[in-house]
Design a protein around this motif. Structure first.
Motif, PDB file in Angstrom:
ATOM      1  N   HIS A  68      -7.622 -54.293 -22.690  1.00  0.00           N
ATOM      2  CA  HIS A  68      -6.633 -54.861 -22.311  1.00  0.00           C
ATOM      3  C   HIS A  68      -5.310 -54.674 -23.071  1.00  0.00           C
ATOM      4  O   HIS A  68      -4.196 -54.755 -22.685  1.00  0.00           O
ATOM      5  CB  HIS A  68      -6.723 -56.452 -21.974  1.00  0.00           C
ATOM      6  CG  HIS A  68      -6.946 -57.321 -23.325  1.00  0.00           C
ATOM      7  ND1 HIS A  68      -8.055 -57.680 -23.911  1.00  0.00           N
ATOM      8  CD2 HIS A  68      -5.912 -57.791 -24.203  1.00  0.00           C
ATOM      9  CE1 HIS A  68      -7.827 -58.264 -25.147  1.00  0.00           C
ATOM     10  NE2 HIS A  68      -6.600 -58.231 -25.303  1.00  0.00           N
ATOM     11  N   TYR A  71      -2.975 -51.680 -21.326  1.00  0.00           N
ATOM     12  CA  TYR A  71      -2.348 -52.087 -20.074  1.00  0.00           C
ATOM     13  C   TYR A  71      -1.529 -52.724 -20.312  1.00  0.00           C
ATOM     14  O   TYR A  71      -1.095 -53.725 -20.991  1.00  0.00           O
ATOM     15  CB  TYR A  71      -3.474 -52.675 -19.348  1.00  0.00           C
ATOM     16  CG  TYR A  71      -4.471 -51.847 -18.698  1.00  0.00           C
ATOM     17  CD1 TYR A  71      -4.283 -51.015 -17.695  1.00  0.00           C
ATOM     18  CD2 TYR A  71      -5.662 -51.672 -19.373  1.00  0.00           C
ATOM     19  CE1 TYR A  71      -5.328 -50.387 -17.127  1.00  0.00           C
ATOM     20  CE2 TYR A  71      -6.814 -50.922 -18.792  1.00  0.00           C
ATOM     21  CZ  TYR A  71      -6.592 -50.235 -17.599  1.00  0.00           C
ATOM     22  OH  TYR A  71      -7.619 -49.502 -17.074  1.00  0.00           O
ATOM     23  N   SER A  73       0.782 -55.785 -19.509  1.00  0.00           N
ATOM     24  CA  SER A  73       0.899 -57.055 -19.093  1.00  0.00           C
ATOM     25  C   SER A  73       1.513 -57.400 -17.743  1.00  0.00           C
ATOM     26  O   SER A  73       1.294 -58.335 -17.203  1.00  0.00           O
ATOM     27  CB  SER A  73       0.989 -58.401 -20.333  1.00  0.00           C
ATOM     28  OG  SER A  73       2.527 -58.044 -20.576  1.00  0.00           O
ATOM     29  N   ASN A  76       0.168 -54.141 -15.119  1.00  0.00           N
ATOM     30  CA  ASN A  76      -1.537 -54.028 -14.996  1.00  0.00           C
ATOM     31  C   ASN A  76      -1.673 -52.399 -14.959  1.00  0.00           C
ATOM     32  O   ASN A  76      -2.705 -51.987 -14.667  1.00  0.00           O
ATOM     33  CB  ASN A  76      -2.039 -54.521 -13.886  1.00  0.00           C
ATOM     34  CG  ASN A  76      -2.011 -56.025 -13.836  1.00  0.00           C
ATOM     35  OD1 ASN A  76      -2.198 -56.539 -15.062  1.00  0.00           O
ATOM     36  ND2 ASN A  76      -1.829 -56.814 -12.920  1.00  0.00           N
ATOM     37  N   ASP A 111     -11.186 -54.251 -15.462  1.00  0.00           N
ATOM     38  CA  ASP A 111     -10.118 -54.494 -14.371  1.00  0.00           C
ATOM     39  C   ASP A 111      -8.797 -55.172 -14.449  1.00  0.00           C
ATOM     40  O   ASP A 111      -9.044 -56.573 -14.789  1.00  0.00           O
ATOM     41  CB  ASP A 111     -10.936 -55.022 -12.912  1.00  0.00           C
ATOM     42  CG  ASP A 111      -9.678 -55.015 -11.925  1.00  0.00           C
ATOM     43  OD1 ASP A 111      -8.479 -54.591 -12.046  1.00  0.00           O
ATOM     44  OD2 ASP A 111     -10.004 -55.514 -10.800  1.00  0.00           O
ATOM     45  N   PRO A 112      -7.776 -54.727 -14.977  1.00  0.00           N
ATOM     46  CA  PRO A 112      -6.646 -55.409 -15.517  1.00  0.00           C
ATOM     47  C   PRO A 112      -6.090 -56.120 -14.609  1.00  0.00           C
ATOM     48  O   PRO A 112      -5.350 -57.321 -14.892  1.00  0.00           O
ATOM     49  CB  PRO A 112      -5.396 -54.025 -15.965  1.00  0.00           C
ATOM     50  CG  PRO A 112      -5.968 -52.982 -15.084  1.00  0.00           C
ATOM     51  CD  PRO A 112      -7.260 -53.262 -14.963  1.00  0.00           C
ATOM     52  N   LYS A 113      -6.305 -56.067 -13.163  1.00  0.00           N
ATOM     53  CA  LYS A 113      -5.780 -57.074 -12.325  1.00  0.00           C
ATOM     54  C   LYS A 113      -6.659 -58.315 -12.005  1.00  0.00           C
ATOM     55  O   LYS A 113      -6.096 -59.177 -11.517  1.00  0.00           O
ATOM     56  CB  LYS A 113      -5.700 -56.358 -11.078  1.00  0.00           C
ATOM     57  CG  LYS A 113      -4.731 -55.136 -10.880  1.00  0.00           C
ATOM     58  CD  LYS A 113      -4.650 -54.487  -9.591  1.00  0.00           C
ATOM     59  CE  LYS A 113      -4.006 -53.165  -9.574  1.00  0.00           C
ATOM     60  NZ  LYS A 113      -4.007 -52.444  -8.408  1.00  0.00           N
ATOM     61  N   ASN A 120     -14.948 -58.750 -17.181  1.00  0.00           N
ATOM     62  CA  ASN A 120     -13.779 -58.227 -17.912  1.00  0.00           C
ATOM     63  C   ASN A 120     -13.934 -58.211 -19.477  1.00  0.00           C
ATOM     64  O   ASN A 120     -13.823 -57.209 -19.938  1.00  0.00           O
ATOM     65  CB  ASN A 120     -12.453 -58.783 -17.588  1.00  0.00           C
ATOM     66  CG  ASN A 120     -11.782 -57.837 -16.552  1.00  0.00           C
ATOM     67  OD1 ASN A 120     -12.126 -56.914 -16.171  1.00  0.00           O
ATOM     68  ND2 ASN A 120     -10.610 -58.256 -16.339  1.00  0.00           N
TER      69      ASN A 120
END
Length: 277
Positions: A68, A71, A73, A76, A111-113, A120
């Protein structure tokens, strides 16, 4: 065991100095030069105008952190490699070594979403290739623990709010559970600690057993979450090799006699030296 993940701490955040924030953590600042020397392969990973995380050198050209952290914020989207800088052993404005990042590989399982979830956390790992290696005579990389995990004492070295310019270490905290690739710990971490290495000290020099992902609540207790590393790091190394930019072979003209350039009719073939130079 049912995993309850309740977000307490934002993951990736610039950390302005704050005496109050420092008072809320039991971490000990590595203020002495000799004390900090052993941990210089741990550094601060800065993203231009975004914030920072903690990261660790695990090979002369490889840095380990949380997925995270790479990515945005806001969008994403994966950050640009050229916007990331690894500052190894950063202490009071000075780094033991500083390098730009050339390649980012986040684990595809992250998955950043999706936000905070057990899945995650399980895959919250990224590997970065530095634009220029840090020689081992400058810094000795830490290695990833590749044996079976066991419950017991671990330690954490990280940067964070109120200590952005000084690494801190919690010499003893506890890893007390592992469930489906997620590790449960009681380590005291704060804003900016994401990506920090969790060390085991059973075999001399510390070996990395996990990476700090997030802080949450499980069964009513405050918990720090990490992940089982070895298979993820192996995945990322393969991914990095597969996605590495291939060098472009440069055609060369053959010079004959007086050194003047002469075109050689070779049926369309180009002559290149071994290695593409």
């Amino acid at each position: 065991m049912r995993i309850l993940l309740s977000l307490i701490t934002a993951f990736f955040l610039a950390a302005p100095s704050s005496v109050a924030a420092q008072a809320r953590t039991s971490l000990t600042g590595l203020g002495g030069a000799n004390e900090a020397l052993a941990w210089q392969a741990v550094g601060r990973l800065d993203a231009d105008q975004t914030g920072f995380c903690t990261a660790t050198l695990i090979a002369p050209e490889l840095v380990l952190t949380a997925a995270h952290c790479v990515y945005s914020s806001k969008t994403n989207q994966l950050l640009k490699a050229e916007d990331l800088t690894f500052r190894a052993g950063l202490r009071k404005g000075k780094s033991a070594a500083e390098r730009k990042v050339a390649q980012i590989e986040a684990h595809p399982g992250y998955d950043p979403k999706q936000g905070v979830s057990a899945k995650n956390v399980r895959y919250d790992v990224a590997l970065l290739r530095l634009a220029e290696p840090i020689p081992t005579h400058v810094l000795d990389p830490f290695i990833v623990h590749n044996a079976e995990l066991s419950k017991g004492p671990v330690s954490v070295v990280s940067y964070g709010r109120g200590r952005a310019e000084l690494p801190s270490r919690q010499s003893v905290c506890r890893m007390y559970e592992e469930y489906r690739g997620v590790i449960f710990m009681d380590c005291d971490v704060t804003f900016g600690s994401s990506g920090a290495p969790v060390f085991s000290h059973k075999n001399g020099r510390g070996q990395i057993v996990s990476v700090i992902s997030s802080i949450g609540v499980s069964q009513g207790k405050r918990v720090t979450y990490g992940m089982v590393l070895p298979p993820l790091v192996a995945d990322l190394k393969r991914q990095m090799r597969a996605n590495a930019t291939q060098p472009v072979a440069a055609a060369r003209r053959i010079r004959i006699g007086n050194g003047q350039s002469n075109r050689v009719n070779s049926g369309g073939a180009k002559f290149v030296r071994p290695g593409g130079s």
